[in-house]
Motif scaffolding. Structure first.
Motif, short mmCIF file in Angstrom:
data_model
loop_
_atom_site.label_atom_id
_atom_site.label_comp_id
_atom_site.label_asym_id
_atom_site.label_seq_id
_atom_site.Cartn_x
_atom_site.Cartn_y
_atom_site.Cartn_z
N VAL A 116 37.85 23.97 -6.62
CA VAL A 116 37.32 23.26 -7.78
C VAL A 116 36.53 24.25 -8.63
CG1 VAL A 116 35.84 21.39 -8.61
CG2 VAL A 116 37.21 21.07 -6.54
N LEU A 117 36.97 24.46 -9.86
CA LEU A 117 36.31 25.41 -10.75
C LEU A 117 35.02 24.80 -11.29
CD1 LEU A 117 36.31 28.03 -12.49
CD2 LEU A 117 37.68 26.77 -14.17
N THR A 118 33.92 25.52 -11.21
CA THR A 118 32.67 25.12 -11.85
C THR A 118 32.36 26.11 -12.96
OG1 THR A 118 31.43 26.31 -10.13
CG2 THR A 118 31.67 23.93 -9.86
N LEU A 119 32.06 25.57 -14.13
CA LEU A 119 31.76 26.41 -15.29
C LEU A 119 30.39 26.04 -15.83
CD1 LEU A 119 35.18 26.33 -17.17
CD2 LEU A 119 34.27 28.15 -15.71
N THR A 120 29.56 27.04 -16.03
CA THR A 120 28.22 26.85 -16.58
C THR A 120 28.20 27.33 -18.02
OG1 THR A 120 27.26 27.19 -14.38
CG2 THR A 120 25.78 27.38 -16.27
N LEU A 121 27.90 26.42 -18.94
CA LEU A 121 27.89 26.71 -20.36
C LEU A 121 26.54 26.37 -20.96
CD1 LEU A 121 31.03 26.60 -19.79
CD2 LEU A 121 31.27 25.66 -22.09
N PRO A 122 26.23 26.93 -22.13
CA PRO A 122 24.98 26.57 -22.83
C PRO A 122 24.95 25.09 -23.19
CG PRO A 122 25.96 28.56 -23.78
CD PRO A 122 26.97 27.98 -22.84
N THR A 123 23.75 24.57 -23.37
CA THR A 123 23.58 23.15 -23.66
C THR A 123 24.34 22.72 -24.91
OG1 THR A 123 21.38 23.14 -22.63
CG2 THR A 123 21.87 21.36 -24.17
N ALA A 124 24.35 23.55 -25.94
CA ALA A 124 25.04 23.19 -27.17
C ALA A 124 26.54 23.01 -26.94
CB ALA A 124 24.80 24.25 -28.24
#
Length: 204
Positions: A116-124
């Motif tokens: 399962v891929l987890t991606l962390t992105l900025p709030t915007a």
């Protein structure tokens, strides 16, 4: 494991903060001796009513989001206990990737080990994805791991990902299959090591 390269599918928003593993996989589904049928347990208390019928108000039960492959999630998703059953159930339910601002550490590791891929992105960026995912007209996205890009209509969001994690998911490797690629090198090392230290093989 099933490789992850370029996946197109429906995204569903679940933006509450601190959704923990007890919510993702309630304790009554931890009793089995195998991983079968854990998909039914995912978000069980939210997906089903007390009589066992689907809850029509839960996002994944609504027609436009049934069969979703991506979840756009709130901060600290997967906190709480370390139960790997939560990830097994999500994968059985068809979830390929989770996209949010932050994930609990052990849960994040369990996701990688189970495809399962987890991606962390900025709030915007997460706000933009959540808005698109919340609209049946725009909730279909593309996650391209090879190119490290999420496409929402004509908009494209870049993401970063650990190179080892990327390689293992692209190739469909878990920790064991990844290690087995190097079995000849491991055997060669063993032979050299024991040849140089033969007393290690001495038995009483």
């Amino acid at each position: 494991m099933e490789p992850f390269n370029r996946v197109t599918g429906v995204a569903a928003p679940m933006m509450a903060a601190n959704i923990d593993t007890d919510v993702i996989m309630p304790k009554q589904f931890l009793k089995g001796i195998d991983r079968n049928n854990l998909d039914r347990g995912v978000f069980f208390d939210q997906r089903f009513q007390t009589d066992g019928s689907p809850n029509p108000d839960f996002i994944l039960n609504k027609p436009a989001w049934q069969g979703a492959q991506f979840l756009i999630v709130g901060p600290n998703f997967g906190c709480g206990s370390s139960r790997e059953h939560a990830v097994w159930g999500l994968r059985q339910l068809g979830i390929r990737a989770l996209i949010g601002t932050s994930f609990a550490g052990i849960f994040n590791d369990n996701c990688q080990r189970n495809g399962v891929l987890t991606l962390t992105l900025p709030t915007a960026d997460i706000d933009q994805l959540a808005q698109a995912a919340g609209n049946p007209e725009t909730n279909r996205i593309i996650v391209d791991l090879a190119q490290q890009q999420i496409s929402v209509g004509e908009n494209h969001l870049a993401f970063t990902v650990d190179e080892l994690k990327k390689h293992m998911l692209l190739e469909g490797h878990d920790a064991i299959s990844y290690t087995m690629q190097y079995q000849q090198e491991i055997r060669d090392f063993e032979q050299r090591h024991f040849a140089a230290h033969p007393w290690l093989l001495t038995q009483d």
